[in-house]
Every structure is written in C-alpha cells, then in structure tokens.
Write a protein that holds these residues in place. Structure first.
Motif, PDB file in Angstrom:
ATOM      1  N   MET A   1       0.849  -1.194   0.000  1.00 54.26           N
ATOM      2  CA  MET A   1       0.000   0.000   0.000  1.00 54.26           C
ATOM      3  C   MET A   1       0.887   1.248   0.000  1.00 54.26           C
ATOM      4  SD  MET A   1      -2.726   1.276   2.904  1.00 54.26           S
ATOM      5  CE  MET A   1      -3.647  -0.255   2.832  1.00 54.26           C
ATOM      6  N   SER A   2       0.618   2.171  -0.906  1.00 52.58           N
ATOM      7  CA  SER A   2       1.395   3.402  -0.964  1.00 52.58           C
ATOM      8  C   SER A   2       1.008   4.315   0.183  1.00 52.58           C
ATOM      9  CB  SER A   2       1.150   4.111  -2.297  1.00 52.58           C
ATOM     10  OG  SER A   2      -0.200   4.539  -2.381  1.00 52.58           O
ATOM     11  N   GLU A   3       1.868   5.320   0.435  1.00 47.21           N
ATOM     12  CA  GLU A   3       1.594   6.243   1.539  1.00 47.21           C
ATOM     13  C   GLU A   3       0.341   7.072   1.266  1.00 47.21           C
ATOM     14  OE1 GLU A   3       3.800   9.730   4.173  1.00 47.21           O
ATOM     15  OE2 GLU A   3       4.902   8.646   2.616  1.00 47.21           O
ATOM     16  N   VAL A   4       0.097   7.412   0.014  1.00 47.52           N
ATOM     17  CA  VAL A   4      -1.097   8.197  -0.322  1.00 47.52           C
ATOM     18  C   VAL A   4      -2.356   7.401   0.002  1.00 47.52           C
ATOM     19  CG1 VAL A   4      -2.362   9.307  -2.198  1.00 47.52           C
ATOM     20  CG2 VAL A   4       0.136   9.471  -2.096  1.00 47.52           C
ATOM     21  N   GLU A   5      -2.400   6.139  -0.381  1.00 46.89           N
ATOM     22  CA  GLU A   5      -3.560   5.294  -0.073  1.00 46.89           C
ATOM     23  C   GLU A   5      -3.710   5.113   1.434  1.00 46.89           C
ATOM     24  OE1 GLU A   5      -3.384   2.528  -4.122  1.00 46.89           O
ATOM     25  OE2 GLU A   5      -2.593   1.787  -2.222  1.00 46.89           O
ATOM     26  N   TRP A   6      -2.575   4.943   2.126  1.00 43.56           N
ATOM     27  CA  TRP A   6      -2.633   4.760   3.577  1.00 43.56           C
ATOM     28  C   TRP A   6      -3.187   6.004   4.260  1.00 43.56           C
ATOM     29  CZ3 TRP A   6      -0.135   7.462   7.465  1.00 43.56           C
ATOM     30  CH2 TRP A   6      -0.207   6.907   8.752  1.00 43.56           C
ATOM     31  N   ARG A   7      -2.779   7.201   3.822  1.00 41.79           N
ATOM     32  CA  ARG A   7      -3.264   8.445   4.423  1.00 41.79           C
ATOM     33  C   ARG A   7      -4.777   8.589   4.268  1.00 41.79           C
ATOM     34  NH1 ARG A   7       0.246  13.105   5.242  1.00 41.79           N
ATOM     35  NH2 ARG A   7       2.438  12.486   5.222  1.00 41.79           N
ATOM     36  N   ARG A   8      -5.313   8.100   3.156  1.00 46.91           N
ATOM     37  CA  ARG A   8      -6.755   8.207   2.939  1.00 46.91           C
ATOM     38  C   ARG A   8      -7.540   7.337   3.919  1.00 46.91           C
ATOM     39  NH1 ARG A   8      -6.488   7.573  -3.651  1.00 46.91           N
ATOM     40  NH2 ARG A   8      -5.614   9.660  -4.108  1.00 46.91           N
ATOM     41  N   LYS A   9      -6.951   6.220   4.307  1.00 47.76           N
ATOM     42  CA  LYS A   9      -7.652   5.289   5.191  1.00 47.76           C
ATOM     43  C   LYS A   9      -7.326   5.517   6.672  1.00 47.76           C
ATOM     44  CE  LYS A   9      -7.739   1.625   1.684  1.00 47.76           C
ATOM     45  NZ  LYS A   9      -7.347   0.223   1.361  1.00 47.76           N
ATOM     46  N   TRP A  10      -6.195   6.158   6.938  1.00 45.45           N
ATOM     47  CA  TRP A  10      -5.731   6.310   8.314  1.00 45.45           C
ATOM     48  C   TRP A  10      -6.563   7.331   9.081  1.00 45.45           C
ATOM     49  CZ3 TRP A  10      -2.390  10.415  10.503  1.00 45.45           C
ATOM     50  CH2 TRP A  10      -1.956  10.118  11.791  1.00 45.45           C
ATOM     51  N   LYS A  11      -6.871   7.009  10.334  1.00 45.11           N
ATOM     52  CA  LYS A  11      -7.601   7.913  11.216  1.00 45.11           C
ATOM     53  C   LYS A  11      -6.618   8.437  12.269  1.00 45.11           C
ATOM     54  CE  LYS A  11     -12.059   5.589  10.654  1.00 45.11           C
ATOM     55  NZ  LYS A  11     -13.178   4.895  11.344  1.00 45.11           N
ATOM     56  N   PRO A  12      -6.291   9.738  12.242  1.00 50.52           N
ATOM     57  CA  PRO A  12      -5.301  10.292  13.176  1.00 50.52           C
ATOM     58  C   PRO A  12      -5.721  10.086  14.623  1.00 50.52           C
ATOM     59  CG  PRO A  12      -5.791  11.850  11.415  1.00 50.52           C
ATOM     60  CD  PRO A  12      -6.792  10.738  11.298  1.00 50.52           C
ATOM     61  N   ASP A  13      -4.734   9.818  15.487  1.00 56.15           N
ATOM     62  CA  ASP A  13      -4.986   9.663  16.905  1.00 56.15           C
ATOM     63  C   ASP A  13      -4.436  10.869  17.653  1.00 56.15           C
ATOM     64  OD1 ASP A  13      -2.327   9.279  16.569  1.00 56.15           O
ATOM     65  OD2 ASP A  13      -2.290   7.207  17.289  1.00 56.15           O
ATOM     66  N   LEU A  14      -4.380  10.795  18.976  1.00 63.62           N
ATOM     67  CA  LEU A  14      -3.923  11.926  19.786  1.00 63.62           C
ATOM     68  C   LEU A  14      -2.477  12.282  19.474  1.00 63.62           C
ATOM     69  CD1 LEU A  14      -4.571  13.912  22.119  1.00 63.62           C
ATOM     70  CD2 LEU A  14      -3.708  12.177  23.704  1.00 63.62           C
ATOM     71  N   LYS A  15      -1.643  11.282  19.156  1.00 63.43           N
ATOM     72  CA  LYS A  15      -0.223  11.542  18.889  1.00 63.43           C
ATOM     73  C   LYS A  15      -0.027  12.449  17.687  1.00 63.43           C
ATOM     74  CE  LYS A  15       0.594   7.115  18.912  1.00 63.43           C
ATOM     75  NZ  LYS A  15       1.277   5.793  18.805  1.00 63.43           N
ATOM     76  N   ALA A  16      -0.948  12.419  16.740  1.00 70.45           N
ATOM     77  CA  ALA A  16      -0.822  13.237  15.538  1.00 70.45           C
ATOM     78  C   ALA A  16      -1.358  14.652  15.728  1.00 70.45           C
ATOM     79  CB  ALA A  16      -1.553  12.577  14.373  1.00 70.45           C
ATOM     80  N   CYS A  17      -2.001  14.942  16.851  1.00 72.17           N
ATOM     81  CA  CYS A  17      -2.530  16.282  17.108  1.00 72.17           C
ATOM     82  C   CYS A  17      -1.413  17.182  17.639  1.00 72.17           C
ATOM     83  CB  CYS A  17      -3.668  16.217  18.127  1.00 72.17           C
ATOM     84  SG  CYS A  17      -5.085  15.242  17.588  1.00 72.17           S
ATOM     85  N   PRO A  18      -1.233  18.370  17.074  1.00 74.90           N
ATOM     86  CA  PRO A  18      -0.150  19.251  17.523  1.00 74.90           C
ATOM     87  C   PRO A  18      -0.468  19.920  18.858  1.00 74.90           C
ATOM     88  CG  PRO A  18      -1.427  20.333  15.832  1.00 74.90           C
ATOM     89  CD  PRO A  18      -1.979  18.945  15.941  1.00 74.90           C
ATOM     90  N   TRP A  19       0.577  20.324  19.554  1.00 78.42           N
ATOM     91  CA  TRP A  19       0.439  21.056  20.813  1.00 78.42           C
ATOM     92  C   TRP A  19       0.036  22.495  20.529  1.00 78.42           C
ATOM     93  CZ3 TRP A  19       0.720  18.806  25.574  1.00 78.42           C
ATOM     94  CH2 TRP A  19       1.292  17.531  25.653  1.00 78.42           C
ATOM     95  N   GLN A  20      -0.762  23.055  21.450  1.00 78.41           N
ATOM     96  CA  GLN A  20      -1.195  24.446  21.331  1.00 78.41           C
ATOM     97  C   GLN A  20      -1.025  25.134  22.678  1.00 78.41           C
ATOM     98  OE1 GLN A  20      -5.003  25.028  19.119  1.00 78.41           O
ATOM     99  NE2 GLN A  20      -5.082  22.791  19.033  1.00 78.41           N
ATOM    100  N   PRO A  21      -0.623  26.407  22.684  1.00 79.38           N
ATOM    101  CA  PRO A  21      -0.483  27.127  23.956  1.00 79.38           C
ATOM    102  C   PRO A  21      -1.839  27.591  24.477  1.00 79.38           C
ATOM    103  CG  PRO A  21       0.131  28.541  22.130  1.00 79.38           C
ATOM    104  CD  PRO A  21      -0.165  27.195  21.532  1.00 79.38           C
ATOM    105  N   ILE A  22      -1.969  27.666  25.779  1.00 77.44           N
ATOM    106  CA  ILE A  22      -3.198  28.155  26.414  1.00 77.44           C
ATOM    107  C   ILE A  22      -2.838  28.770  27.755  1.00 77.44           C
ATOM    108  CG2 ILE A  22      -3.707  25.937  27.519  1.00 77.44           C
ATOM    109  CD1 ILE A  22      -6.680  26.527  27.162  1.00 77.44           C
ATOM    110  N   THR A  23      -3.538  29.822  28.122  1.00 77.05           N
ATOM    111  CA  THR A  23      -3.349  30.484  29.412  1.00 77.05           C
ATOM    112  C   THR A  23      -4.565  30.214  30.283  1.00 77.05           C
ATOM    113  OG1 THR A  23      -2.039  32.238  28.383  1.00 77.05           O
ATOM    114  CG2 THR A  23      -2.913  32.670  30.584  1.00 77.05           C
ATOM    115  N   ILE A  24      -4.338  29.651  31.440  1.00 78.23           N
ATOM    116  CA  ILE A  24      -5.411  29.367  32.400  1.00 78.23           C
ATOM    117  C   ILE A  24      -5.051  30.079  33.693  1.00 78.23           C
ATOM    118  CG2 ILE A  24      -6.708  27.590  33.627  1.00 78.23           C
ATOM    119  CD1 ILE A  24      -5.899  25.637  31.443  1.00 78.23           C
TER     120      ILE A  24
END
Length: 327
Positions: A1-24
């Motif tokens: 399976m090529s990477e393009v085909e894999w990306r279409r089927k892959w469901k991103p998890d928490l590890k793929a979500c980028p960090w964001q700054p926040i002030t609390i």
C-alpha cells in the motif's frame, strides 16, 4: 500500500494532534486534544507535569447533565463547545480548581446558544509512555528536522552569494544601494542570534511560543509520517513486491511474446496439400550441419535479442539530467 492510499484510510490519533499554547488563570500551559463524535481525549502540561483525560459516551452525557441540567444538546454540539473553550479562550473564563502531581481540575464558564454553559476537565496524571509518544519523541524529531532545514538553507544562501559574486565580476550592480547584502557568514550569523534580544525573550518563554502555526503543521507532518513508518504491515502488503515481480515479464518470456515465430524455433511446420511430409536427413549427413540461410537467421535473432536487452536496461536506468552550458 502506498503512503497516499494509507493516508486516505488512516484515522489520526492523539499523537498526531499538535500542541497548542493556552493560558489558564495566570499560568501558561500546552495542550492537545482529539475529538470524535461522542468523545474527547485531552493531554495538558505546564512543562513540568502532564495530565490527561479521556471522556466518552455515557460518562460525557452524565457530566453534561450534572453541570448543565438546563442544557439540551447533542454530544456533538457539546464537544464543539468544549473545543471552542480550549482553542478560543479569549471570551471564556477558565480557572484552576485543583492542581497537583496526580490531578488537575479546570473549571470553564462559557455560553451555548445564549445559555450559560459550564464545564470541568478532571485530568489525571499521564504515564511515562504517553509522555514519551506525545512529547519527547516528536519534539526531538522536530529539532532534528529544523536543524536539517537550517543546513539546507545555509547551502542555498552560499550558492546565492556565489551567484551574486559572479554577476558583480561581470560589472552588474544593484539598482538600489539599500537592497545590497553582505556575504553570509554562518558563524557570525549564529553569534548575532545568540546576542540578540529575541534570543533572551525566547529563553524566558521556555519554548511556549515554539508551537506557531508553521511548527504545528511540522509536528503534524512528522507524526503522520512516523505513524506510517511504524504501521503494522499486513501479510498481503509484504507479498506485494513479490507479486509484482511475478507479473513483470522476464527476458525469456519476451523471447516467445515479442520475437517472431520464425526466430523461436517453435513454429510448426507447414505442409501444402498433396505434398509429402518432410523426410529426415540421410544417415550419412550430420545433424549439426548448418546452412548459410540458418546462420543468417541465427545472427538476426541474436541481434534482436541484444536490442531488446538494451531497451530493457535503458528503461531501468535513471535518466541523467543534461548539463546546462553557460555562454
């Protein structure tokens, strides 16, 4: 399976979500959150401790009812508002109720469709494996990639300086003096960066400004490629190369598929009506005796085989770029 085909089927998890700054309150945090239609998974840190929470299904509905008994909304709408509270906190009020090594409770006041909406994130201490997969490994990969890009940019700048020197040697001059640049020296540039005020400001922020939009995209691309490289390989995928090799015609198969029948020594003997079958050679003649016509046919066959081999080799060889000649 090529990477393009894999990306279409892959469901991103928490590890793929980028960090964001926040002030609390008055404290700076980094967070990442993964949402589905009925759940969210949150990971948050103050660069010292890490906390996480995973809430879904009945637990999400139960907390919504206990905190907002007058609000009637679907789980998807509730999650949209929770995401809005985290990613757009300017019009929200967020306070830390409790924070220690094992627990972090954040209280948020917001509005949902004109009605007061309250939410509490009740996070527990994250384990070391989760921290490594979501923080340590990605950041080290980002540092390495940014360093590689820095080296490539230095090479580009050096090449530009050589090009400018060549123009100047031929008498070319800048149309405006203020756009002229001095020759780039990497050591001097790095020393200037260390002595600049911006460097001191970044040190004081301890990397909280490191996740700009560009760096968030870089983080996402790195973790997506990492997920592809570490994906479990299925049996049918491992055999794909061998199957392709079987489908590729070999040189021997070319002999029968592309060569004329007269050159393969496998064409059937044709007999005209009324003619007698071809007689076998006389006993006194040799079976290895060749005629001039057969020699010529063999030479044609060998020449054609060499031509086909050359064509196949040229197809597999990488194309060489033609060098441009400077006049």
């Amino acid at each position: 399976m090529s990477e393009v085909e894999w990306r279409r089927k892959w469901k991103p998890d928490l590890k793929a979500c980028p960090w964001q700054p926040i002030t609390i309150g008055n404290q700076q945090f980094l967070f990442k959150c993964k949402y589905t239609h009925d759940s969210y998974e949150l990971l948050i840190t103050n660069n010292c401790h890490f906390w996480c929470e995973h809430l879904e299904g009945d637990e999400l509905e139960s907390r919504t009812i206990s905190l907002n008994p007058n609000v009637k909304a679907t789980p998807t709408r509730i999650l949209d508002e929770i995401q809005n509270c985290l990613e757009n906190p300017s019009k929200k009020t967020a306070d830390i109720v409790k924070m220690n090594l094992n627990k972090l409770i954040i209280h948020v006041d917001s509005q949902l469709a004109g009605m007061a909406f309250v939410w509490e994130f009740k996070c527990q201490q994250a384990d070391s494996e989760m921290i490594s997969e979501n923080f340590n490994i990605p950041l080290l990969a980002m540092v390495a990639e940014l360093s590689r890009r820095n080296d490539e940019l230095v090479k580009v700048i050096d090449a530009k300086d050589k090009e400018i020197d060549d123009y100047k040697s031929q008498g070319a001059k800048a149309s405006r003096k203020h756009i002229e640049t001095s020759t780039f020296v990497r050591t001097a540039f790095e020393n200037n960066m260390i002595m600049s005020k911006e460097f001191e400001q970044e040190v004081k922020r301890l990397g909280l400004s490191g996740f700009s939009e560009d760096n968030q995209d870089l983080y996402r691309q790195i973790m997506t490629r990492y997920a592809y490289l570490t994906r479990p390989v299925a049996a049918d995928e491992t055999d794909e190369d061998s199957v392709n090799e079987q489908k590729t015609p070999s040189l021997n198969s070319w002999e029968t598929s592309r060569l004329p029948a007269s050159l393969t020594d496998k064409s059937p003997e044709k007999t005209s009506p009324g003619s007698s079958p071809r007689k076998s050679p006389a006993k006194g003649s040799s079976s290895t005796e060749t005629s001039p016509a057969k020699d010529t046919e063999m030479m044609r066959r060998q020449a054609l085989e060499r031509k086909l081999e050359d064509e196949e080799r040229k197809k597999n060889e990488p194309k060489k770029k033609k060098k441009k000649i400077a006049f």
